[in-house]
Design a protein around this motif. Structure first.
Motif, PDB file in Angstrom:
ATOM      1  N   LEU A  47       0.847  -1.185   0.000  1.00  0.00           N
ATOM      2  CA  LEU A  47       0.000   0.000   0.000  1.00  0.00           C
ATOM      3  C   LEU A  47       0.879   1.231   0.000  1.00  0.00           C
ATOM      4  O   LEU A  47       1.967   1.235   0.549  1.00  0.00           O
ATOM      5  CB  LEU A  47      -0.965   0.032   1.179  1.00  0.00           C
ATOM      6  N   LEU A  49       1.233   5.375   0.787  1.00  0.00           N
ATOM      7  CA  LEU A  49       0.701   6.390   1.695  1.00  0.00           C
ATOM      8  C   LEU A  49       0.886   7.773   1.094  1.00  0.00           C
ATOM      9  O   LEU A  49       1.889   8.041   0.426  1.00  0.00           O
ATOM     10  CB  LEU A  49       1.396   6.300   3.054  1.00  0.00           C
ATOM     11  N   GLU A  61      -3.196   9.169   8.517  1.00  0.00           N
ATOM     12  CA  GLU A  61      -3.897   8.378   7.507  1.00  0.00           C
ATOM     13  C   GLU A  61      -4.101   6.953   8.021  1.00  0.00           C
ATOM     14  O   GLU A  61      -3.156   6.295   8.445  1.00  0.00           O
ATOM     15  CB  GLU A  61      -3.077   8.344   6.214  1.00  0.00           C
ATOM     16  N   LYS A  63      -5.240   3.230   6.979  1.00  0.00           N
ATOM     17  CA  LYS A  63      -5.456   2.317   5.855  1.00  0.00           C
ATOM     18  C   LYS A  63      -6.013   1.015   6.411  1.00  0.00           C
ATOM     19  O   LYS A  63      -5.484   0.454   7.369  1.00  0.00           O
ATOM     20  CB  LYS A  63      -4.140   2.008   5.139  1.00  0.00           C
TER      21      LYS A  63
END
Length: 91
Positions: A47, A49, A61, A63
């Protein structure tokens, strides 16, 4: 015994932010003593960011990743950081 991993949530710091995280799940063969170093890891994916520049590095953030994997260990490989005025030395 291995467990089923169905979801992983990662909360990033507001200015010490990695550009990318790679996720792995590991397990040891049945009958062997559990050992992180002897485990075989399978890459689940990655992933990315956000640099968080738009919020002036005020927001964190979160996730959430849906996973369908079995294992004993989770390994997160953290790549380089986003460079910003509050984290000039890549901490």
């Amino acid at each position: 015994a291995n467990v089923k991993l169905s979801q992983l949530q990662i909360l990033s710091h507001q200015f010490k932010i990695a550009t990318k995280l790679e996720l792995f799940i590991g397990s040891t063969p049945e009958g062997d003593k559990p050992s992180y170093h002897k485990s075989r890891f399978k890459r689940l994916g990655y992933l990315s960011l956000d640099s968080n520049e738009r919020s002036s590095w005020q927001a964190r953030e979160l996730k959430s990743v849906q996973v369908d994997a079995y294992g004993r260990f989770v390994k997160i490989l953290v790549h380089k950081n986003h460079i910003n005025k509050l984290n000039m030395y890549s901490q």
